[in-house]
Design a protein around this motif. Structure first.
Motif, PDB file in Angstrom:
ATOM      1  N   VAL B 110       0.818  -1.216   0.000  1.00  0.00           N
ATOM      2  CA  VAL B 110       0.000   0.000   0.000  1.00  0.00           C
ATOM      3  C   VAL B 110       0.846   1.257   0.000  1.00  0.00           C
ATOM      4  N   CYS B 111       2.142   1.084  -0.175  1.00  0.00           N
ATOM      5  CA  CYS B 111       3.018   2.252  -0.131  1.00  0.00           C
ATOM      6  C   CYS B 111       3.247   2.764  -1.537  1.00  0.00           C
ATOM      7  N   ASP B 112       3.105   4.069  -1.716  1.00  0.00           N
ATOM      8  CA  ASP B 112       3.262   4.649  -3.046  1.00  0.00           C
ATOM      9  C   ASP B 112       4.694   4.591  -3.544  1.00  0.00           C
ATOM     10  N   LYS B 113       5.641   4.447  -2.653  1.00  0.00           N
ATOM     11  CA  LYS B 113       7.033   4.462  -3.076  1.00  0.00           C
ATOM     12  C   LYS B 113       7.437   3.122  -3.688  1.00  0.00           C
ATOM     13  N   ALA B 114       6.690   2.093  -3.355  1.00  0.00           N
ATOM     14  CA  ALA B 114       7.070   0.755  -3.794  1.00  0.00           C
ATOM     15  C   ALA B 114       7.325   0.742  -5.289  1.00  0.00           C
ATOM     16  N   GLN B 221      -1.543   5.931  -8.704  1.00  0.00           N
ATOM     17  CA  GLN B 221      -0.985   4.899  -9.575  1.00  0.00           C
ATOM     18  C   GLN B 221       0.127   4.172  -8.840  1.00  0.00           C
ATOM     19  N   ARG B 222       0.407   2.939  -9.271  1.00  0.00           N
ATOM     20  CA  ARG B 222       1.636   2.291  -8.822  1.00  0.00           C
ATOM     21  C   ARG B 222       2.717   2.711  -9.800  1.00  0.00           C
ATOM     22  N   VAL B 223       3.917   2.959  -9.266  1.00  0.00           N
ATOM     23  CA  VAL B 223       4.918   3.617 -10.116  1.00  0.00           C
ATOM     24  C   VAL B 223       5.377   2.732 -11.265  1.00  0.00           C
ATOM     25  N   TRP B 224       5.248   1.395 -11.099  1.00  0.00           N
ATOM     26  CA  TRP B 224       5.743   0.555 -12.203  1.00  0.00           C
ATOM     27  C   TRP B 224       4.812   0.586 -13.407  1.00  0.00           C
TER      28      TRP B 224
ATOM     29  N   CYS C  81      -9.523  -6.296   0.534  1.00  0.00           N
ATOM     30  CA  CYS C  81      -8.538  -5.756  -0.417  1.00  0.00           C
ATOM     31  C   CYS C  81      -7.971  -4.436   0.074  1.00  0.00           C
ATOM     32  N   VAL C  82      -6.638  -4.260  -0.087  1.00  0.00           N
ATOM     33  CA  VAL C  82      -6.003  -2.995   0.280  1.00  0.00           C
ATOM     34  C   VAL C  82      -5.588  -2.228  -0.961  1.00  0.00           C
ATOM     35  N   SER C  83      -6.050  -2.688  -2.124  1.00  0.00           N
ATOM     36  CA  SER C  83      -5.826  -1.945  -3.351  1.00  0.00           C
ATOM     37  C   SER C  83      -4.346  -1.744  -3.650  1.00  0.00           C
ATOM     38  N   CYS C  84      -3.596  -2.832  -3.618  1.00  0.00           N
ATOM     39  CA  CYS C  84      -2.155  -2.719  -3.848  1.00  0.00           C
ATOM     40  C   CYS C  84      -1.797  -2.918  -5.308  1.00  0.00           C
TER      41      CYS C  84
END
Lengths: 469, 550, 201
Positions: B110-114, B221-224, C81-84
């Motif tokens: 859940v971390c945006d930096k991932a 967004q996820r950065v990837w 879900c944690v929406s990952c």
């Protein structure tokens, strides 16, 4: 004048055509169901068992999904309602013509095929039976025949008796007493390949074209052993007329006993003529997508199948008439001999029905054989198909014919003919089998890249370069 | 000449004053580090960059120090030997990572930096697969209200203090500091003094983990999934080099890209958040034509033909009555093509550069304690809120030998001698280029063509409105305040059915094909002497200085 | 392609046929016996037909069957879900669309505002289930998936949660992935639920 010479009743023929058409097409429909059922049974499955007739009546509820009897009807409706795709690249005239030819020729061949006891029309003039006086009309009944043999003018006899072309006897054929008989079937059946060739060629698709090319080569090759096997029948019976052949068998015994080898060759040939497994190379899915009917859809596609199954029925009837004694079944038909002929008689009707049933039963047996063989023998490779026709069946056909001719000429009693023919057939088979063992086998294949990697000197070896091909 | 030996790779560092981390970078060796940043002071607090350091004696023998030292704090000199793969160094790195992970929540999903997290990367490359920690982790509460644009996830912090040093050394406003001690250290603000300076969001980029997050990008967004291209910020004439991050042709964020010639490492919040206009649903999508009964959308080809017809009608009578306004938001290439079009019909057509939005004075950082600018300037937010004034003026002066201004056009409108005016826009809605009274004056023009992004007072008065492409959708070159020409790459495809400005001008010119910025750049470089540096076509990663610079 | 050296080539001869095989008829007869014996056995009912009469007779599927997806609920009935985006990242068919938002609940940070699976595009490979760090997505044994339109087959969050309710009520699909919890960030602060082993694993 003309009508006097030709025993021809327009109305009766139309009615017969209608009945035969309906019966054959229904039989085709249900043979597709039978095909699926037999496939299922052989493979330990159930087969179609859902499609039935739900008529809304509680007491008819057993018809719901009753052995899937509604399946052919549903298939037909589906084929009629499906989108009929005509690809843009086809040759439209022949593309539309091809399925019509396929089904038309198959149905046309049915014209001379009898499927019951059709009275034999005596010959006008037969050298074998002593110089009879030529008459202006055919003798139609046994009474008339007897009268003719006595030299009486049959016109006089007929005035007081039932004539051949009258409605008093049932003729189980559209065109009874065609003297060229099975020659007509072969001629028209040979035309059926036009449907396939045109279908493949007009589709402008290489798979289709390859399928149709294979088909034409196959049909031409298998016409020859087929013709050879039937020649024996002609030699034995002395007539091409199918009714006459059946009549001969009723008197002398089935031809399968006299000519077991010819019967086998005929059976194999009709498999090939019908494009049935193991000879269904024109439409093998693995190599040719669908073969000649790749580009066909909807009812046009169904027509090809209709033609194929009609062909099966026709050839099965032919097989039954030529080798399996037609309507004749020992003991059963012998018992019926006492029944007087003539239309109004109830006994005669029963007699006709039993004979027709026997004939159709034989046909059904052969169709069943078609279907069981389908799940027994694998599809041949094309070279195997060809070498079977030319290297095995042709010599066997010739040998069989020689045997038949010899037995007819030199061996008198029927049982001696039987024994001679049996031994002769067995010997022929062994001879051809041993000969084919002696023949050189398939050339050994060599990977092309191995050849390329070789020193130039090696490629000069004729043996090796021959192997490469 | 100083030569340093990094993992047996010899690297020549010249006369530069470097530390071990930088010297290793030259040799292509990564020394992991968190707290050290080239733009910030050295504190050596994270202990991630521990390496073995020694010296090569003149006789060829190597004497290593018997302990690991922090690479960021250890300057190199001629003969310095750095060993990053030494067992002692790798053990130290492993131990450091294990320590940093003691309290890290590992909520990467859940971390945006991932995906761009240095803690992830280094743990993967240098760390252990498992932790020996058996105790409960510290879970300090999050501080979502630490600033208007920044949120702090306190438990993820590894206490590198980059953010604290940034606010003290670059922004100078010093809002952030470390509270508590040891295991319980936290980043925090002084009560009532949130992190609200104009450079605040840079701490998100500086943060090596996901502790500081941009509220604008949070959970978007996820950065990837993002596609990154090199671009230039169009917010002011500093022309910050940026990374443009898009996904499926939607711009999600801008990040500063290091460029020593333009702005350095950072960018301001206004520029960073200025991209929202690009994603606006109000943007024009089709050319509009004003008729008797209001505006109606027309086809592109019809619009181009209509503009061309109108222009030729007016210039056929008197070319001096046709005016072209080249906005400072146009790229060099677009300005060149439009001016070429104007000149291709008549040399007497008037070309002026558009109004330049200017807000206050240049804002320099760092500030001192009272909020006044300090003398050692590290970052400047320019008053000139457009990216390409200098470039467009160069193009205009190349074509228009007798200089005219936008004011001259307004006067001509008043006098009724402007019959055809082609106005290009692209101004940001925060700093509109045209005032309402300008628009009123321009509305007197019989044939007013406006080429703009969004509806405005001017487009309401235009005869034909042509939609303009956003900066993220077009390639081109901007010349900043110092004459640095930087070219950009299109990060996303224009909106469905749209044409870029350059393409419209190319179509007007009657030239075939699609617009290719590099080819036009070469054309400009050959034709305009002050822009000769563009003749090579490419401006490289950092841009090239043009002769028009001061 | 390099040529094959001759020493590496092994020549295989066609097997020699015996006379009986060459005549071919005995082997055909053998084959016919097999075919017909199956036919007779089926007709007399002496072999067991495996066919299941589907609509009347429901198949019993193994629990690891990969059918329609569901979104699991936690103990409080909220979406787990944690929406990952791990599932949508792992998805080889790109059929999962998620829009994340800050969660309305104090014990976690992120939750899916929208969660849509295009069941028509899905290839039912189960990668989403493997990728999920909080065991929120699972594939059920529901296989007879039908819809009247493409839109019907776009399963949104509510529909996926209703699949969970349905399957749990039927008892056919117990929650079978019990890996664990996301991390301290997914737990109520200071609740002491987290042990480092679950967080690290």
């Amino acid at each position: 004048m003309l009508f006097d010479l030709i025993p021809f009743s327009f109305l009766v023929t139309i009615v017969t055509i209608g009945i035969v058409f309906g019966a054959v097409l229904t039989a085709v429909g249900y043979s597709t169901l039978l095909e699926r059922k037999v496939s299922a049974w052989v493979q330990d499955r159930v087969g179609p068992n859902r499609t039935g007739f739900d008529l809304g009546q509680p007491w008819l509820s057993f018809l719901k999904g009753f052995f899937g009897l509604g399946q052919p009807l549903a298939d037909g409706v589906k084929f009629l309602l499906k989108e009929d795709v005509v690809p843009g690249h086809v040759d439209r005239v022949f593309y539309f013509l091809a399925p019509m030819i396929a089904v038309g020729t198959a149905l046309l061949a049915m014209a001379v095929v009898s499927f019951g006891d059709t009275p034999v029309a005596p010959v006008l003039h037969s050298s074998s039976e002593g110089g009879l006086k030529a008459q202006r009309m055919f003798p139609a009944t046994k009474t008339e025949l007897a009268a003719m043999k006595n030299g009486t003018n049959i016109q006089e006899v007929r005035d007081g008796a039932k004539s051949y072309e009258s409605l008093t006897t049932i003729k189980f054929a559209i065109a009874p007493n065609v003297d060229i008989g099975f020659l007509f079937v072969f001629a028209v059946g040979g035309l059926a390949v036009y449907g396939i060739v045109l279908g493949g060629w007009s589709s402008n698709n290489k798979y289709s074209l390859l399928g149709s090319l294979r088909s034409s080569a196959q049909v031409i090759s298998y016409e020859i052993p087929m013709g050879l096997s039937v020649l024996g029948v002609l030699v034995m019976v002395g007539s091409l007329n199918l009714e006459r052949i059946v009549d001969w068998q009723a008197r002398h015994g089935w031809l399968v006993a006299y000519q077991p080898l010819a019967c086998l060759l005929f059976l194999i040939s009709i498999f090939a003529e019908c494009n049935r497994l193991p000879f269904d190379l024109p439409e093998c899915e693995q190599e040719l997508v669908g073969g000649y009917h790749t580009e066909y859809s909807s009812m046009k596609f169904a027509l090809f199948f209709l033609g194929e199954y009609t062909h099966m029925i026709t050839t099965s009837f032919l097989m039954a008439a030529l080798f399996l004694g037609g309507w004749n079944l020992p003991f059963v038909t012998d018992a019926l001999k006492a029944v007087p002929e003539g239309f109004p008689d109830f006994g005669y009707l029963i007699c006709c029905a039993v004979k027709a049933a026997i004939f159709c039963g034989k046909m059904g047996f052969i169709i069943g054989l078609f279907m069981v063989v389908r799940w027994t023998i694998l599809r041949f490779k094309f070279n195997q198909l060809m070498s079977l026709a030319w290297k095995a069946m042709m010599p066997l056909g010739v040998l069989s014919l020689v045997g038949v001719a010899a037995s007819r000429q030199f061996i008198e009693p029927d049982y001696a003919k039987l024994i001679f023919q049996f031994l002769w057939s067995f010997a022929s088979l062994l001879l051809v089998g041993v000969a084919s063992l002696m023949l050189p086998g398939e050339p050994q294949r060599v990977p092309v890249n191995l050849l390329r990697g070789r020193a130039p000197s090696a490629s000069s070896s004729p043996e090796l370069s021959a192997k490469a091909w | 000449m100083a030569t340093v030996l990094v993992n047996d790779i010899s690297v020549d560092i010249g006369d530069e004053k470097l530390n071990c981390v930088q010297a290793a970078q030259r040799a292509g060796v990564t020394i992991p580090h968190y707290c050290w940043h080239p733009a910030l002071s050295v504190v050596a607090s994270c202990r991630m960059c521990l390496v073995m350091v020694g010296e090569k004696k003149p006789d060829g023998s190597i004497a290593m120090q018997p302990k690991v030292v922090p690479g960021c704090q250890t300057p190199v000199k001629d003969g310095t030997v750095i060993q990053t793969m030494d067992p002692m160094a790798t053990t130290a790195q492993k131990a450091t990572l294990e320590n940093l992970l003691l309290n890290h929540p590992l909520d990467c999903p859940v971390c945006d930096k991932a995906g761009e997290c240095l803690l992830q990367d280094y743990s993967f490359k240098f760390g252990n697969a498992s932790s020996r920690m058996v105790d409960e982790k510290n879970t300090p509460p999050n501080k979502p209200d630490i600033g208007a644009n920044v949120s702090l996830f306190t438990d993820r912090c590894i206490m590198c203090s980059r953010c604290v040093r940034f606010t003290r050394e670059v922004a100078g406003t010093a809002e952030l500091h470390v509270v508590q001690r040891g295991n319980h250290s936290e980043i925090d603000i002084f009560p009532g003094h949130p992190l609200d300076n104009k450079l605040a969001t840079n701490v998100v980029d500086l943060c090596p983990v996901g502790a500081l997050a941009s509220k604008d990008f949070l959970y978007k967004q996820r950065v990837w999934n993002l596609k990154t291209v090199n671009s230039v910020c169009t917010g002011c004439s500093t022309g910050c080099s940026i990374h443009l991050d898009t996904n499926k042709d939607v711009v999600y964020r801008l990040r500063p890209r290091f460029n020593p010639r333009a702005q350095g490492h950072f960018m301001c919040d206004e520029g960073r958040l200025g991209y929202h206009q690009v994603n606006s649903s109000q943007r024009f999508r089709k050319p509009l034509e004003r008729g008797e009964s209001g505006t109606r959308p027309i086809e592109w080809s019809a619009a181009v033909a209509s503009v061309d017809r109108g222009f030729r009608q007016v210039s056929g009578v008197d070319p001096g009555n046709a005016w072209f306004v080249l906005s400072p938001f146009l790229t060099l290439e677009e300005a060149w093509l439009l001016a070429s079009y104007a000149r291709s019909v008549s040399p007497f057509v008037r070309i002026v550069s558009g109004p330049v939005p200017r807000v206050g004075e240049d804002d320099t950082y760092p500030k001192d304690r009272k909020g006044r600018p300090a003398s050692n300037i590290k970052f400047t937010i320019r008053a000139e809120k457009c990216p390409n004034r200098k470039g467009v003026e160069t193009i205009v002066s190349h074509f228009q030998k007798t200089p005219l201004s936008f004011g001259d056009l307004l006067q001509a409108c008043d006098a009724g001698s402007a019959h055809f005016v082609y106005v290009t826009g692209g101004y940001s809605s925060a700093h509109p280029g045209f005032r309402v009274d300008d628009a009123d004056k321009l509305s007197k023009v019989p044939n007013l063509i406006v080429h703009d992004l969004m509806p405005s007072a001017l487009t309401d008065r235009a005869n034909i409105v042509i939609p303009s492409a956003a900066f993220s959708e077009k390639e081109g070159t901007y010349v900043n305040h110092a004459g640095l020409a930087q070219s950009t790459v299109a990060g996303c495809v224009p909106l469905r059915g749209m044409r870029t400005d350059g393409q419209v001008f190319l179509d007007l010119l009657g030239r075939k094909g699609l617009v290719r910025a590099e080819e036009i750049r070469k054309e400009i470089g050959k034709a305009v002497s002050v822009l000769a540096a563009l003749a090579q076509g490419s401006t490289g990663e950092f841009g090239v200085f043009t002769g028009s610079g001061s | 392609m390099p040529a094959i050296a001759e020493k590496n080539v092994r020549w295989v001869k066609h097997p020699k046929l015996s006379l009986a095989e060459q005549i071919y008829l005995p082997t055909i007869a053998q084959g016919m016996v097999t075919t017909i014996s199956h036919l007779v056995k089926t007709l007399t009912g002496t072999n067991s037909i495996q066919t299941q009469q589907y609509p009347e007779q429901k198949p019993s599927l193994p629990p690891h069957y990969r059918g329609v997806h569901r979104l699991n609920r936690d103990e409080q009935g909220r979406v787990k879900c944690v929406s990952c985006y791990m599932c949508s990242t792992a998805c080889p068919a790109n059929c999962i669309d998620i829009v994340a938002a800050p969660s309305p609940w104090p014990d976690r940070e992120k939750y899916p505002e929208l969660f849509v699976i295009d069941e028509l595009r899905c290839i039912y490979c189960g990668m989403c289930e493997q990728a999920c760090p909080v065991d929120a997505i699972e594939l059920t044994t529901i296989f007879d998936l039908t819809g009247m339109s493409r839109e019907d087959m776009m399963f949104d969050k509510e529909k996926l949660l209703s699949v969970f309710d349905q399957t749990v009520a039927m008892g056919t699909d117990p929650v079978r992935t019990k890996g664990g919890r996301l991390s301290v960030a997914a737990e109520p602060a200071g609740s002491g639920l987290t042990t480092s082993s679950s967080a690290q694993s």
